[in-house]
Structures are given as C-alpha cells and as structure tokens.
Design an enzyme around this catalytic site. Structure first.
Site, mmCIF file in Angstrom:
data_model
loop_
_atom_site.group_PDB
_atom_site.id
_atom_site.type_symbol
_atom_site.label_atom_id
_atom_site.label_comp_id
_atom_site.label_asym_id
_atom_site.label_seq_id
_atom_site.Cartn_x
_atom_site.Cartn_y
_atom_site.Cartn_z
ATOM 1 N N ALA A 183 -6.590 -6.482 -4.122
ATOM 2 C CA ALA A 183 -6.176 -7.490 -5.106
ATOM 3 C C ALA A 183 -5.705 -8.805 -4.477
ATOM 4 O O ALA A 183 -6.254 -9.877 -4.777
ATOM 5 C CB ALA A 183 -5.074 -6.919 -5.989
ATOM 6 N N CYS A 208 -4.320 1.604 -9.335
ATOM 7 C CA CYS A 208 -3.541 2.111 -10.464
ATOM 8 C C CYS A 208 -4.381 3.007 -11.361
ATOM 9 O O CYS A 208 -3.858 3.765 -12.167
ATOM 10 C CB CYS A 208 -3.005 0.978 -11.319
ATOM 11 N N GLU A 229 10.855 16.395 -6.915
ATOM 12 C CA GLU A 229 11.471 15.078 -6.740
ATOM 13 C C GLU A 229 12.851 15.276 -6.125
ATOM 14 O O GLU A 229 13.630 16.098 -6.572
ATOM 15 C CB GLU A 229 11.554 14.375 -8.103
#
Lengths: 456, 456
Positions: free
Chosen positions: B12, B46, B186
């Site tokens: 990007a 993404c 997590e």
C-alpha cells in the site's frame, strides 16, 4: 404555593419538557398539566409507516410512555382528548375542550407554559375532502384509521401516495409490503426533494426498481370519489385509479393558537425561540418541537425542520431550564436519513439551491464507491455528494444514496459540518477501515479528496 | 537526465507513493523502480481472513493492482521477489537480491528513496519453529500457504489461534467458517486489548457465543510437533491439541535496513518522519506505512499504528511531495473497526490506560442502547463507552461493541475527537434519525449526555 406548568401537546417535545422539569422539581414545587388532543402521548410518529407495513406489530410498540405512566410515575396530570382552544397571556390561562365530554370547556392557570402543539399536515384545496379512503399519517390515530381501511374485505388493491418526501416513500414501501399496487406522485422533478435533483434521480431509479410506480414532476388537481369513497386521483398527467390515497405533503407549524395569543412568529412561519427555548419577550413562555424554527448552523438563517430528534432535544432543553437548570439548543445542520426497502438516503447541510440562496459560491462533486471493500460479500454501490464553499473549502452540505450501510454515514459529515471543517482537512480524517465496512479509502474520504481537488 | 526514485516495499504505502509521484512526473522526468520481496503488489492483507474463510474466492480479488499493471500503465519498474539487503546513503544506492535467480545481487542508484518495508510479525522464541502447520497471516504468500495446509486430505480439524487482536479474531472466524474447532489464546485478561477490559469482556462473551473456545489471560510456552508437524500448543493453563496454529501476535516495524543505514527511529521503534513523510535530516529520503510512527492527535505523542488506511494515506502524501506537489499527513486518532461473524467492535482515541499514561484525568461512562428504534425489526443492543477529560470535558476516546450496524458509528466519534469536541457539545449533535437507524436519541448522544453529567 407550587408553581404551575401547563404543556400544550403531549408528544415528544411537550412530554420531554414536562419530564425534565419534573426531574428537577417535585410535585410539591411544580404542578404540571399537559393537554393532548389525541389519545396518545410520547409516541413515535416516525414509526407509523412500519406499523402500517406490518414490521411493527402493535400500536403500543410506538408509544414510549403512556398517559398512565406519566400520571403515576411522573405525577404529570396528562389530559388526553383535550383540545386547547385559546391561550390568555394576560390572565395566564389556557382554555381547552374535553373532546370526550361534549366539548366541555376547562380553564387552567399557568405560571410557565410550554407550547408544543407540533405541526399540521399541509392540505391543499383539492385534499379537503369528505371522501372515505383518504388518509394523512401524522398521528397514531391517523395510522389506526388507515390500518382499519386496509383491513376491509375486500381489501383495497390500488394505492396512490401523494408526496415523495420521507413519509411518502416510507408509506409507499409500507403499502407495497401489504401487497398493494402503489403509485407515488410528486410535484418536483424528482422524488425526495430534500436532496439535489441529481441524487433524487438515483432515488427515483431505485424506487422504480422496487416496483413502485413513480410519477415525479406531476401535479395533483383533484380527488374523485363515488358513493363517498375515493376512487381516483386526477393529475396533470392523467388519472390514477385508487382504492386508498395517502397524503404525505409535508407539514407546517401548528401556530394558530400561538399567533392568536400574540406569540412572535419568525420568517419561516414557525414560532421564534431563543437558545433556551424561551419565546422572546414573553415571561415564562416556552416553545419546542415541530412548531418552532431553529437556527441552521451552516447558513446562519432560521429554518423550519420538523423532526422528532429535534423535538426531543428542544423539549428536554426547555424542561431543564424550567426546572431551574441550564441547557441550550445549539441549532441544526439539517441531517436526515431514510430507508425504503434496501434503499438508503442521507443528507445534511445545504443543498445546491440552499447554498445559492444563502449566498455561497461553491463546488459540488459526486463520487461512486462501495459500502464494503469491493471484494467483500455484499459490497454495494454508494454515491456520495459533497458541496464545499469556494476559496475557504468549508463543507456546506452532503448527500448519500446507497443500499445497505450507506445512509448513517451522513453522521460523519454532519459532525464535520458542525465543526466547520474544510474538505481538505476532511480528506485526512481517521475513519475506521476493515473490509466488511468500507474500501481502504472510505467513500467519505474519496469524496472529500475530489472536492478539495475541484477547489484548486 | 531523469531523476530516479527507488521504492522499497510494493504494498500500500510504497505503491501509493510510486503512483502519485508518477501522476505528477512522467517517465521522462522520473524513473521509478520498486522492489518487493513477495510475489504480489498493492494487495489487501486485511482481506486474508475472508479469503481463508471462503468469503472471498480468489487471491486476485485481494490485489488492487498487479505488477504488470504498474509496469504497463504506470511505467513503474516493479521487481517482485527482490529482497533489499542494504541501503547505501553515501553512494545513494540500494542493494537487492533476486530471490528467483539464486540471490543474484543488483544495485540501483536513487535520487529519491521511499522506505516502505512495512512490518514483520512479532515472533517470540517459542514461535520460531520449523514444524509444518504454523502460519502467520501477514502476506498473501502466508495466506496461500495456510490455505494449502487446510486443503490437505484429511483436512485439519483443530485450530489454535494465538493472539486475540483484530487479525486473531478474524482468523478465528475464518477457521470456524471452514468447519474447524477453534481455540483462541490471548495473554491479556480479555481479548481485543485495543479496547478497555470492560469492553473486552463483552467481546469475549460474544466470541464464546459464536462457538469459539476463548482462553484469555493465558500464556503460550511452546509448540509441540511430531514428525515435523505441529500437534499441540503448550500454555500455562494446559495443552491444546492443534492440527494447525495461526499466529496473530501483532507486528513490529520492519526497520532493520533503515536502522543499519542510519535512519532515525523514534521512541516507538518505528521510523521518524515529518509532516510530509520525509525522514528528518535526510535529503530525498521518505518513509511511509507500517514502518513509520505517527502523531496521535489526542495525546500529542508518537504512536505506532500499522493499518492499511494510514499506509495508503502516507504513501499518497509522500508521492505527491516527491512529484512536486504539497501534501501532509495530519496524524491519527486511533480509529479501528472489526467484525467477527455478527459481532462488531469499534474504537478511537485513548483507552483508559492510554489516557492515564498521557497524563489526563478523566471520567469514563458506558451506555447500553440499540442500533435501531427498539420496536424496529432487527434492533440489537449496542454498548458505547466514552472517556472525557475532567474539567475541559474534551472527548479523549470512545469504544463501541454491538451487533449489526454498530462499529462504523465510531467514525462519528473519530470526527468529534479530531475536532477536540467536548462531550457537552457532542450531546447537541444533529445526527440522522429514523427508526431503521437508531432510537430517537442516538446511542452516541445518550453516551455524550451521560459523560457530560459525570463531569458535573
């Protein structure tokens, strides 16, 4: 002795004012009487199309608080089916008729008065008919009457909705959902004249795609009835047969009583108020909701924007002040959204014609983008239009037409307008990006970039 | 003779810079060479979870422009599968290895250099394994490798995703969609630690409701393999069997080459840049994307926020300036959104811990509301949290957790943050209202009112 607050109008503005005043002052300190002409209080008139269309089951779903709740929990003396007929400012009295008791007259003294009489539907000469089958959709009573009519046996098959604004297109959808064949008649060249005609053309195409017979640029000349029932709508482009006619011609402020009593009306024809919702030059007289005008923060001019969201805010402001607190209503930027089936429309700020009328020189740009990353399932096109002042680059207005997840993006632009942002700076905004929500360049950013380029 | 621009990194930031420079300067004025280590240019990393999850069919869908397009239409000499190994600032040369040609070395002179080497995945000691079946998801090559692994026969059945941030939860959804049993591990007490723990707890409950086995507050100690294939994940709360392991542990700026060459790194460890994306103290050296730090407009501090939306903006700014134009990157407010099945999460600004670290005193409030009028079909609950500075009332941060049509509302709060609005003023905002879009008091307004009240 307790102060006495009388409220005229038992919907959003009036009852918000009453509730907020009550929160700050007990029943020993402040008596509150509220008059409402209809049967209901604090209801969502905006929900009527969804009730008629069968998406909302019960009339009760649309009522946020009923008169009994106000009486029992708020100690507010709500009198439904009471029509206020006069305000006597000298004697500080309101005169009302009890519609359920042969029109028996009551008089109530007030120290403070909230005028929240709302709006009345616009009814041109031809719409003043005794024929059955012709309905407004302003109150729950209107909605109930229309539903009764639709549930006749045999049920009506052909509907004509007159007026292509928010309520018109929403009612058209409701009637399509009920299986009727629906024509929508609108005087302007395109429906939804709260957006510019180029965006309205997108709306028209989408409405036609929903199976709606859209007749824009068409004037109604009269209604035809037979045996006391409406049977057709005459227009300057032919006659449309109709078993039911719905009028969505907009509203005007219900100021008759206020004007008679000598309350000041502004250039829009609605009641003037100050920041705290006081009527200027009047002690203890407040007004709020669909009967007052507001300041448009972009043009600086007074405007008449009868919407429930403003009515709630304004009523709340009046009530806080009556209760001894401090609150102001900061004005509007003209934000509105609607959905018709899967078509979404949002607008904020000034249209091109408004910008011209206000004296702005401006550029207008339009971009096509999508609501999600182009490759993401369910990505659908969205058109964003921006209007920006020449030289300063300040955003003046914005409009969005799209499918799902389109209209509510107008809020981003409404906040930008509120803060007097330039399109140049808006192109930098840090907006949320993930493939289910937008392309990596959010449509709002793409539009801002294009507007900034057009200004160079 | 033409100037020469060399770009390190073909995603990007790098390719936006190259394209924008090309728009302003022809191939006769500016030669452009872009090195990319992988096979692809300008792709949506993404989008990888949606490709793995089967919602996006083709790898090509994720590529906005391929190398051939850049070569043919933009006259940009894109060299994929080239790994840059050194930057010689004195000789103004870049050294690269052609990975498809035995590592053959090439040297390219530059007048201008864009360093857009992106980020590298965080890989703790235990994650450095040769075992098959362990995948990052940073590049399309990573995604392709994972997909190959998932399409084995017999196909993997048990997945462990390590890391409960955006990419972790999105990959967990993808694997659930493919029919795997998925555990999410997590380290923090709650998943999605980019929101405060109270909001993270809502996320955890919702993720469990989706059938995900969420293990938060759990540390991974190692991976176990058998016959060269991963078979389990060891944690301080037991062992989880795994046929496939996905690492979503976040990224750090890919600065090795830059640091070696003597480019300045900031306190976040990422490359420092000025408003125009110039590397300070270096002539003709630019940096953009996931390898640079940005200014946080709320705290005023440098922050590292590796997101595609910033990379695109920053690359564009660099390219415009290289092309002789003028553009600046205005900083970030920390906006991010994600969706996991029908769970939506949005955040902007500072979390409580960030606000404390930045030195703010603040109040934090949380409100429950709905995405539509309560009576409207499909109305679902939404929680909005606001953090506001004491005394000034300035908004410092906001978080939203909800179901449909929730997360993107964070943009309203991002624009309010950008403009340093107070919660008191925000409670007045003119946001769009109609029953399909919000209650008459938009959840953002309700939250702003509550925050304003908490400040009194």
């Amino acid at each position: 002795m307790a102060d006495r607050l009388v409220v005229i109008g038992g919907d959003a503005a009036g009852m918000s004012a009453a509730s907020q005043a009550r929160r700050r002052r007990t029943a020993d300190e402040l008596e509150i009487v509220a008059f409402e002409r209809g049967h209901f209080t604090s209801y969502s008139a905006c929900g009527i199309p969804y009730w008629v269309g069968g998406q909302v089951d019960e009339i009760d779903d649309l009522i946020s608080r009923d008169p009994a709740t106000f009486r029992d929990e708020y100690r507010i003396d709500v009198r439904t089916r009471h029509e206020v007929t006069a305000i006597d400012l000298d004697r500080r009295e309101v005169v009302a008729r009890n519609l359920d008791d042969g029109g028996r007259e009551v008089r109530e003294h007030f120290d403070q008065l909230v005028y929240a009489a709302g709006a009345v539907p616009a009814t041109p000469e031809w719409a003043r008919t005794d024929a059955a089958g012709v309905f407004g959709v302003q109150t729950l009573d209107d909605g109930a009457a229309l539903l009764d009519w639709l549930e006749q046996d045999p049920s009506p098959r052909r509907a004509v909705v007159i007026g292509g604004g928010y309520i018109g297109v929403e009612m058209a959808e409701a009637l399509i959902r009920r299986g009727l064949t629906v024509s929508l008649v609108e005087r302007s060249p395109e429906p939804m004249s709260t957006v510019d005609p180029d965006m309205g053309a997108l709306v028209r195409k989408a409405l036609c795609g929903l199976g709606l017979d859209v007749r824009s640029g068409v004037n109604v000349s009269g209604l035809q009835s037979r045996d006391g029932r409406v049977v057709a709508v005459h227009t300057d482009a032919g006659t449309l047969p109709a078993d039911v006619v719905v009028l969505g011609l907009g509203v005007r402020p219900n100021t008759a009583l206020a004007a008679e009593a000598g309350l000041p009306l502004g250039p829009t024809g609605a009641i003037r108020v100050d920041l705290r919702m006081r009527v200027p030059g009047q002690d203890g007289i407040w007004a709020a909701g669909d009967c007052v005008e507001s300041v448009h923060r972009v043009s600086g001019q007074p405007v008449y924007v009868p919407l429930g969201t403003h009515a709630n805010k304004q009523g709340r402001v009046a009530g806080i002040n009556i209760g001894g607190g401090y609150a102001t209503f900061a004005g509007v930027v003209g934000t509105a959204v609607t959905r018709v089936c899967d078509l979404e429309v949002g607008r904020t700020g000034l249209r091109e014609r408004d910008a011209t009328a206000a004296g702005f020189e401006f550029v207008a740009v339009r971009v096509e983008s999508t609501n999600r990353a182009g490759y993401f399932p369910g990505a659908e096109s969205m058109t964003v239009k921006l209007i920006a002042e020449r030289r300063t680059g300040r955003l003046l207005g914005a409009q969005i037409v799209g499918r799902s997840e389109a209209a509510k993006r107008i809020d981003v632009l409404a906040v930008a307008l509120w803060n007097r942002m330039t399109v140049e700076e808006m192109a930098n905004l840090d907006l949320g990006y993930a493939p289910p929500y937008s392309p990596v360049w959010d449509p709002v950013l793409v539009a801002a970039r294009k507007a900034a380029a057009a200004l160079r």
